[in-house]
Design a protein around this motif. Structure first.
Motif, short mmCIF file in Angstrom:
data_model
loop_
_atom_site.label_atom_id
_atom_site.label_comp_id
_atom_site.label_asym_id
_atom_site.label_seq_id
_atom_site.Cartn_x
_atom_site.Cartn_y
_atom_site.Cartn_z
N ASP A 8 9.15 -3.09 -11.01
CA ASP A 8 8.23 -2.38 -11.89
C ASP A 8 6.86 -2.35 -11.21
O ASP A 8 5.98 -3.14 -11.53
CB ASP A 8 8.17 -3.11 -13.24
N TRP A 9 6.69 -1.45 -10.24
CA TRP A 9 5.49 -1.43 -9.41
C TRP A 9 4.37 -0.62 -10.04
O TRP A 9 4.62 0.43 -10.62
CB TRP A 9 5.83 -0.89 -8.02
N GLU A 10 3.14 -1.10 -9.93
CA GLU A 10 1.96 -0.43 -10.50
C GLU A 10 1.26 0.47 -9.50
O GLU A 10 0.63 1.45 -9.87
CB GLU A 10 0.94 -1.46 -10.98
N SER A 11 1.28 0.07 -8.23
CA SER A 11 0.56 0.84 -7.22
C SER A 11 1.26 0.70 -5.88
O SER A 11 2.14 -0.15 -5.72
CB SER A 11 -0.89 0.37 -7.12
N GLU A 12 0.84 1.54 -4.95
CA GLU A 12 1.42 1.47 -3.63
C GLU A 12 0.40 1.92 -2.59
O GLU A 12 -0.54 2.64 -2.90
CB GLU A 12 2.69 2.30 -3.53
N SER A 13 0.59 1.46 -1.37
CA SER A 13 -0.18 1.95 -0.24
C SER A 13 0.77 2.78 0.61
O SER A 13 1.86 2.32 0.95
CB SER A 13 -0.72 0.78 0.59
N ASP A 14 0.36 4.00 0.92
CA ASP A 14 1.19 4.84 1.77
C ASP A 14 0.53 5.10 3.12
O ASP A 14 0.90 6.02 3.83
CB ASP A 14 1.57 6.14 1.06
#
Length: 154
Positions: A8-14
């Motif tokens: 259940d991820w809230e944010s990500e770095s791409d």
């Protein structure tokens, strides 16, 4: 209640080389003085640029997989269950790297002292952070070599 194995991820770095997904576990649980973010980092990626904090201590707990920890002492492998503390200042500089063939899952715990100053030894950059809402908080990344006289422009 939260589960460190949920996806259940809230944010990500791409950003290439720094890809990960994050959930701010302790914020979700109502934490104010202690932070803890769960990360899922794919192979070949790094958590953040090599850095150190002046206001906060951090603690790394590897939950799943293997990572390489970079510190002023060099690089070393860490596996499931391993922990490491990063004190404030230059001796606490760190970076988490996934050179394995599988995803790595880890939690980075942190004291939540603000304002915060971070240094990035590889680039010489400096980060300055002060609390506020997304619109009025301070979040600046500066060239660490840029200096001015205290009274310049006054």
């Amino acid at each position: 209640m939260e589960n460190i194995y949920a996806d259940d991820w809230e944010s990500e770095s791409d950003h290439e080389g720094f890809r990960w997904q994050r959930t701010r576990l302790l914020r979700r649980l109502g934490g104010e003085l202690l932070g803890g973010s769960l990360y899922l980092m794919p192979p070949g990626q790094k958590s953040f640029p090599y850095h150190l904090h002046h206001a906060n201590e951090e603690l790394l707990l590897v939950v799943e997989g293997e990572v390489i920890l970079r510190t002023p002492a060099g690089e070393r492998a860490m596996a499931k269950g391993d922990v490491e503390l990063f004190v404030r200042g230059r001796t606490g500089a760190h970076q988490v790297i996934n050179r394995s063939d599988a995803d790595a899952r880890f939690i980075m715990f942190s004291s939540m002292v603000a304002p915060e100053i971070a240094e990035y030894p590889d680039s010489g950059n400096v980060g300055v952070f002060a609390p506020g809402s997304d619109d009025d908080g301070l979040r600046k990344f500066l060239d660490g070599a840029a200096e001015r006289d205290y009274y310049q422009g006054e």
